[in-house]
Design an enzyme around this catalytic site. Structure first.
Site, PDB file in Angstrom:
ATOM      1  CB  SER A  10      -0.800   0.166   1.210  1.00  0.00           C
ATOM      2  OG  SER A  10      -1.302   1.366   1.448  1.00  0.00           O
ATOM      3  CG  HIS A  35      -3.890  -1.521  -1.640  1.00  0.00           C
ATOM      4  ND1 HIS A  35      -5.253  -2.304  -1.859  1.00  0.00           N
ATOM      5  CD2 HIS A  35      -4.458  -0.611  -0.611  1.00  0.00           C
ATOM      6  CE1 HIS A  35      -6.086  -1.759  -1.356  1.00  0.00           C
ATOM      7  NE2 HIS A  35      -5.545  -0.671  -0.392  1.00  0.00           N
ATOM      8  CG  MET A  39      -8.338   7.691   2.245  1.00  0.00           C
ATOM      9  SD  MET A  39      -7.104   7.555   3.485  1.00  0.00           S
ATOM     10  CE  MET A  39      -6.816   5.859   3.664  1.00  0.00           C
ATOM     11  CG  HIS A  68      -9.182   0.482  -0.665  1.00  0.00           C
ATOM     12  ND1 HIS A  68      -8.425   0.006   0.565  1.00  0.00           N
ATOM     13  CD2 HIS A  68     -10.812   0.658  -0.268  1.00  0.00           C
ATOM     14  CE1 HIS A  68      -9.635   0.220   1.529  1.00  0.00           C
ATOM     15  NE2 HIS A  68     -10.684   0.231   0.878  1.00  0.00           N
ATOM     16  CG  MET A  70     -11.297   3.609   1.764  1.00  0.00           C
ATOM     17  SD  MET A  70      -9.830   3.701   2.799  1.00  0.00           S
ATOM     18  CE  MET A  70      -8.682   3.678   1.324  1.00  0.00           C
ATOM     19  CG  MET A 139     -11.744  -2.364   5.210  1.00  0.00           C
ATOM     20  SD  MET A 139     -10.195  -1.968   3.980  1.00  0.00           S
ATOM     21  CE  MET A 139      -9.147  -1.045   5.262  1.00  0.00           C
ATOM     22  CG  ASP A 177      -6.069  -2.546   3.119  1.00  0.00           C
ATOM     23  OD1 ASP A 177      -4.922  -2.211   3.678  1.00  0.00           O
ATOM     24  OD2 ASP A 177      -6.934  -1.637   2.458  1.00  0.00           O
ATOM     25  N   GLY A 179      -3.096  -3.405   8.902  1.00  0.00           N
ATOM     26  CA  GLY A 179      -2.361  -4.162  10.111  1.00  0.00           C
ATOM     27  C   GLY A 179      -1.599  -5.432   9.665  1.00  0.00           C
ATOM     28  N   GLY A 199       1.200  -2.090   4.038  1.00  0.00           N
ATOM     29  CA  GLY A 199       1.759  -0.687   3.989  1.00  0.00           C
ATOM     30  C   GLY A 199       2.993  -0.409   4.898  1.00  0.00           C
TER      31      GLY A 199
HETATM   32  C1  DX5 Z   1      -6.528   2.108   5.360  1.00  0.00           C
HETATM   33  C2  DX5 Z   1      -6.140   1.650   4.219  1.00  0.00           C
HETATM   34  C3  DX5 Z   1      -4.893   0.586   3.896  1.00  0.00           C
HETATM   35  C4  DX5 Z   1      -3.490   1.076   4.802  1.00  0.00           C
HETATM   36  C5  DX5 Z   1      -2.934  -0.220   5.292  1.00  0.00           C
HETATM   37  O1  DX5 Z   1      -7.254   2.699   5.360  1.00  0.00           O
HETATM   38  O2  DX5 Z   1      -7.136   1.076   3.245  1.00  0.00           O
HETATM   39  O3  DX5 Z   1      -4.562   0.177   2.733  1.00  0.00           O
HETATM   40  O4  DX5 Z   1      -2.738   1.758   3.751  1.00  0.00           O
HETATM   41  O5  DX5 Z   1      -1.664   0.328   5.992  1.00  0.00           O
HETATM   42  P1  DX5 Z   1      -1.311  -0.756   7.001  1.00  0.00           P
HETATM   43  O6  DX5 Z   1      -0.683  -1.966   6.320  1.00  0.00           O
HETATM   44  O7  DX5 Z   1      -0.142   0.382   7.480  1.00  0.00           O
HETATM   45  O8  DX5 Z   1      -2.178  -0.938   8.003  1.00  0.00           O
HETATM   46 ZN    ZN Z   2      -6.496   0.011   1.395  1.00  0.00          ZN
END
Ligand code: DX5
Ligand code: ZN
Length: 227
Positions: A10, A35, A39, A68, A70, A139, A177, A179, A199
């Protein structure tokens, strides 16, 4: 139904001042996808990146671009993201009253449609669209920010999706996706996750390429155990 496990770094966690270097590093590490978290400051309490970044990424890499969304009213922006070069586009069940329409629109624009559910949304909310999606994104954090703690309830949803897929002969892939990292990759793969978004556990490490390789090794090991 057996899919390979793919790693989708990500870029939200990447250093945007040298994004090209980050992308080259994950590609060297063997990542199959990128990814891209979009947002809007309304659907989630954060603002990130949009169409021009996807267009630039398209020129910089041949990796699959997994977008993705959001954002509220995702239908409005699907044509632009498709045009910019997205391969997969995912929309949240909670973001539109017209989920079926949004998913069909993604396919009409030549991209693979995915439906996303937040931690508080049950798998059952997707029952009417599981036959038309390419992937379901579970998620495992509340969307909006990288670096959050994995919410374990996602594991049960992944297992449930796998059971439903088998019972109904569906063909969607299962993506997770939030953590995701060395501590839970094996368990996620054993539960049935096939696309692992990560990420922080990739970009916030001293050796980005090696972080991807290491997650791939763990995923491969867990897959072999499962077989
Ligand atoms: C959160 C995103 C994720 C995020 C994941 O809203 O959709 O894709 O970047 O990041 P990590 O892997 O750090 O949880
Ligand atoms: Zn994401």
């Amino acid at each position: 139904m057996n899919f390979p496990v793919e790693i989708a770094p990500s870029i939200l966690a990447a250093n945007f001042a040298c994004l090209g270097d980050g992308i080259a590093a994950v590609e060297r590490g063997g990542a199959e996808m990128l990814h891209v978290d979009v947002m809007d400051g309304h659907f989630v309490p954060n603002i990130s990146i949009g169409v021009p970044v996807v267009a630039s990424l398209r020129k910089a890499t041949r990796m699959t671009l997994d977008v993705h969304l959001m954002i509220e009213s995702p239908e409005t922006y699907i044509p632009a993201f498709a045009e910019a070069g997205a391969d997969m586009i995912s929309v949240h069940e909670e973001a539109t009253p017209h989920l079926d329409r949004a998913l069909s629109l993604i396919r009409e624009h030549g991209c693979k449609p995915g439906a996303v559910i937040n931690p508080a949304t049950p798998v059952a909310a997707l029952s009417e669209v599981l036959g038309i999606v390419d992937h379901v994104l579970v998620m495992s954090v509340n969307p909006g920010f990288g670096g959050q703690k994995f919410i374990a309830g996602a594991l049960g949803k992944i297992r449930e999706l796998k059971r439903i897929r088998e019972s109904y002969n569906h063909t969607f892939r299962i993506e997770v996706d939030g953590g995701v990292g060395p501590d839970n990759v094996a368990e996620l793969v054993r539960a049935g996750a096939e696309i692992l978004v990560a990420g922080t556990s990739i970009f916030h490490t001293p050796d980005i390429a090696e972080a991807v390789r290491s997650l791939k090794r763990m995923a491969g090991g867990a897959l072999a155990q499962k077989a």
